[in-house]
Scaffold this active site. Structure first.
Site, mmCIF file in Angstrom:
data_model
loop_
_atom_site.group_PDB
_atom_site.id
_atom_site.type_symbol
_atom_site.label_atom_id
_atom_site.label_comp_id
_atom_site.label_asym_id
_atom_site.label_seq_id
_atom_site.Cartn_x
_atom_site.Cartn_y
_atom_site.Cartn_z
ATOM 1 N N LYS A 1 0.833 -1.202 0.000
ATOM 2 C CA LYS A 1 0.000 0.000 0.000
ATOM 3 C C LYS A 1 0.869 1.253 0.000
ATOM 4 O O LYS A 1 0.573 2.223 -0.709
ATOM 5 C CB LYS A 1 -0.915 -0.023 1.220
ATOM 6 C CG LYS A 1 -1.775 1.220 1.385
ATOM 7 C CD LYS A 1 -2.363 1.260 2.774
ATOM 8 C CE LYS A 1 -1.282 1.462 3.820
ATOM 9 N NZ LYS A 1 -1.790 1.360 5.200
ATOM 10 N N TYR B 1 -8.882 3.882 7.887
ATOM 11 C CA TYR B 1 -7.546 3.954 7.301
ATOM 12 C C TYR B 1 -7.544 3.516 5.843
ATOM 13 O O TYR B 1 -7.108 4.237 4.945
ATOM 14 C CB TYR B 1 -6.605 2.974 8.013
ATOM 15 C CG TYR B 1 -6.066 3.306 9.357
ATOM 16 C CD1 TYR B 1 -4.713 3.586 9.519
ATOM 17 C CD2 TYR B 1 -6.870 3.275 10.487
ATOM 18 C CE1 TYR B 1 -4.183 3.831 10.779
ATOM 19 C CE2 TYR B 1 -6.345 3.525 11.740
ATOM 20 C CZ TYR B 1 -5.009 3.799 11.882
ATOM 21 O OH TYR B 1 -4.483 4.036 13.118
ATOM 22 N N HIS C 1 14.389 25.980 11.723
ATOM 23 C CA HIS C 1 13.732 26.878 10.762
ATOM 24 C C HIS C 1 14.478 26.892 9.429
ATOM 25 O O HIS C 1 15.704 26.840 9.407
ATOM 26 C CB HIS C 1 13.698 28.295 11.353
ATOM 27 C CG HIS C 1 13.018 29.282 10.478
ATOM 28 N ND1 HIS C 1 11.648 29.347 10.349
ATOM 29 C CD2 HIS C 1 13.528 30.254 9.676
ATOM 30 C CE1 HIS C 1 11.345 30.314 9.509
ATOM 31 N NE2 HIS C 1 12.468 30.889 9.077
ATOM 32 N N GLU D 1 8.609 22.907 13.132
ATOM 33 C CA GLU D 1 8.904 23.923 14.148
ATOM 34 C C GLU D 1 7.631 24.447 14.801
ATOM 35 O O GLU D 1 7.659 24.935 15.941
ATOM 36 C CB GLU D 1 9.701 25.077 13.551
ATOM 37 C CG GLU D 1 8.956 25.937 12.558
ATOM 38 C CD GLU D 1 9.836 27.055 11.988
ATOM 39 O OE1 GLU D 1 10.198 27.968 12.768
ATOM 40 O OE2 GLU D 1 10.169 26.994 10.789
#
Length: 459
Positions: free
Chosen positions: A51, A179, A438, A443
């Site tokens: 999958k 799912y 960053h 973050e």
């Protein structure tokens, strides 16, 4: 003391069964394992691994669209038979590795269906072979469930057949909201198939945080998937040009393929459990105690057949706990708290810990909730309105982060690391004290300061 053919006989060579057999074989015990299909079980052969290959194949279309915003000119076409062949070759390779590792551990692999005759005896069906064992471990997993009383259900397929379609359909309808349903909806839509997802409930991904459910439903529709909620099939009719899906709300939708992803059930049928004294629980799964022992003194069960937490890594951990308990005199049970999981939808989902609703019922002094939604930096040049959702659920009394929920690119990768912090019981203050990397999406997890929701733009 009785003389048995084996110290341990394992029924089912999926991830859990193979791990238990290998550990026990490496420990010097005489072990055999029986598999009626292919070594590797659901995850390797007809589940997680193939999958994920299909998810990656289908996501290239979205990546090509993004690339154009960065100045690339992409001319692309997709060859379904070529992909299926490559996927099958890799799955065969992985299955072979599992089998080879069993051999290296001294485990005898028996290809055939094992059925219990009594608490110490199994029969290999069709091979006129009867085997005895001091202890038996059942790890037969689960199988797709389809509504047998639905008129025309014989025209539908399950996820297992979806891995081997001879050609890519032009139109598909997927029934289900969990799912498997949302993952295959993303797969087929990404490959250019006109895709409809229907689910009888009020929203997809029952059991997940409500913000996650609502956000993902909106995002997958942006990918071209038609979502119909609060509805289910009344009938499937074969027509001259396809299959007519007659829904209970009166809608009729013609497609080439109808796929049911309406859940999986423990694979216990005709296993001989009653003859061995192994009882089922009220849900039809094998009844086990905290140490995975069944109602028969010498028989254990792990994985999806017990319907506790149906995830491959959990089955593997249950296998390790079984081995430690039974063969190393070190009783262990798996801790099901704060287990991370991912949904490989498009965009994907990663979650660990409690939903907001669960936390409000669990945390005695209330919860603090931090939510952000933003456009990923990657889409700054594309005009895409796809957005990321990140949510932290915090116990207001202890300041512990008890839930993390992410919908967006690389969510499964981020949630694995977030799960360490949640499992360790770190507080929101400790998350805040962690310096951000960053520029990244992740973050946001350590810079969320405003309680409840805020809406910002990346970049």
């Amino acid at each position: 003391m009785a003389d048995y053919d084996y110290d341990l006989f394992v029924i089912g060579a999926g991830s859990g069964g193979v791990r238990a057999a290998r550990l026990t074989g490496l420990g010097g015990k005489k072990v055999a394992i029986a598999e009626e299909f292919r070594v590797g079980g659901t995850c390797v052969v007809r589940g997680c691994v193939p999958k994920k290959f299909m998810v990656m194949a289908s996501d290239f279309a979205h990546q090509f669209e993004t690339a154009e915003g960065y100045g690339w000119t992409v001319e692309a076409s997709f060859d379904w038979p070529k992909f299926i062949q490559a996927k099958d070759v890799e799955i065969a390779r992985l299955s072979g590795i599992y089998a080879a590792n069993l051999g290296k551990a001294g485990v005898e692999l028996i290809h055939g269906r094992a059925v219990l005759k009594d608490a110490h005896t199994v029969e290999i069906v069709g091979k006129n072979q009867t085997i005895t064992a001091e202890r038996i471990l059942i790890a037969t997993g689960g199988r797709p469930w389809l509504p047998e009383n639905l008129p025309g259900i014989e025209h539908a397929i399950s996820s297992e057949e979806a891995f081997h379609l001879p050609e890519l359909p032009k139109r598909i309808l997927i029934a289900g909201g969990g799912y498997i349903a949302v993952e295959f909806a993303g797969i087929f839509a990404g490959l250019g198939v006109e895709t409809t997802l229907i689910y009888r409930g009020p929203n997809i991904l029952r059991g997940f945080d409500d913000d996650v459910r609502a956000h993902l439903a909106g995002e997958i529709e942006k990918r071209g998937i038609k979502v119909i909620l609060g509805c289910q099939h009344a009938e499937i009719r074969k027509t001259a040009t396809g299959l007519m899906n007659v829904l209970e709300n009166g809608m009729e939708i013609e497609t080439d393929v109808v796929m049911f992803a309406t859940g999986r059930v423990p694979h216990v049928r005709d296993l001989g459990l009653e003859a061995a004294g192994v009882a089922l629980n009220e849900k039809g799964a094998i009844k086990v105690d905290a140490l995975s022992k069944t109602t028969a003194d010498n028989i254990w069960a792990i994985g999806d057949v017990t319907d506790r937490m149906n995830l491959t890594p959990v089955a593997i951990r249950e296998a390790v706990a079984f081995h430690e308990t039974v063969y190393r005199d070190n009783p262990q049970h798996f801790d099901y708290e704060a287990v991370a999981t991912a949904v490989f939808s498009q965009p994907p989902v990663g979650v660990v810990g409690l939903s907001e609703s669960e936390a409000r019922h669990t945390c005695s002094k209330g919860v603090d909730v931090y939510v952000t939604r933003f456009r990923p930096m990657k889409y700054a040049f594309t005009g895409s309105d796809e957005r990321v959702l990140m949510k932290l659920v915090v116990d207001a009394d202890t300041d512990r982060v008890v839930g993390v929920h992410i919908v967006g690119p690389e969510a499964p990768e981020m949630i694995q690391l977030a799960a360490i912090a949640v499992k360790a019981g770190l507080t929101k203050a400790q998350w805040d004290a962690t310096c951000a990397v960053h520029p990244t999406m992740a973050e946001e997890l350590v810079t969320l300061k405003v309680k409840q929701s805020q809406d910002v733009s990346a970049g």
